[in-house]
Scaffold this motif. Structure first.
Motif: not given
Length: 218
Positions: A151, A155, A157, A159-161
């Motif tokens: 991060s 940001w 994909t 990191n979203r996972r």
């Protein structure tokens, strides 16, 4: 996410209903094993040690499971076989938990710890075979570390996972703990239900119905 929900649920049941141990978080178990000054240390050490042994047995089964080079590129056949074995153990755990009405005897506690931790070991091995951007499905310390590390540069994909995995662990524990509080015999249903849904999600990959373009996007 579904597998991590299952991990959170089994850890919540183990900690609250099986004598304060974990079935997926082996770091916690190793610390609990070493707390020699606590009351009834020998009993707690036995349970924590059994959980570690069961988890290691699941890992051993997982990493020797045939089919690692068969199946879909994203989901090897070995990973799917491990999830089916994981589901079978979780159903056995659910059955045992329901039969004792959420109030296990000392012997039943040991049996449930062994089954639950072995299931989580196989699940961890299955997640490692998928090897998705440093994401695990049984413990999230490494995932949380990777989340903050990456991060710092933006940001993504991945990191979203990772963030979703951390949230899933908490939600799984929350669901199981609420069931344990209000309807104890049903607390064990969360993990097998989530694992079954995970297998349903994986099924199209094994049937070859997801095109390679979609695979690349994922």
């Amino acid at each position: 996410m579904l597998l991590t929900l299952a991990s959170g649920a089994t850890d919540a049941i183990a900690f609250l209903g099986l004598g304060g141990v974990f079935t997926a978080n082996m770091t916690g178990n190793l610390i609990l094993f070493a707390l020699a000054g606590r009351e009834d240390w020998a009993l707690h050490a036995l349970r924590s040690g059994l959980a570690c042994a069961g988890f290691c047995a699941g890992l051993l089964i997982g990493f020797t499971m045939p089919g690692r080079r068969e199946g879909h590129a994203l989901w090897p056949l070995a990973a799917v076989r491990l999830l089916w074995a994981d589901l079978a153990l979780q159903i056995a755990f659910l059955t045992g938990w329901a039969l004792i009405a959420g109030a296990p005897s000392p012997v039943a506690i040991l049996a449930l710890i062994g089954a639950g931790s072995c299931a989580m070991g196989m699940q961890a091995a299955a997640a490692r075979r998928v090897n998705l951007a440093g994401i695990t499905a049984t413990f999230v310390t490494g995932t949380l570390t990777s989340l903050f590390e990456t991060s710092a540069s933006g940001w993504s994909t991945d990191n979203r996972r990772r963030a979703a995995i951390v949230i899933a662990l908490v939600l799984g524990a929350l669901c199981a703990s609420l069931l344990l509080r209000f309807v104890p015999p049903w607390a064990g249903v969360v993990a097998p239900f989530c694992t079954f849904l995970a297998l349903a999600v994986v099924h199209p990959y094994m049937r070859g119905r997801i095109p390679r373009t979609a695979e690349g996007q994922r």
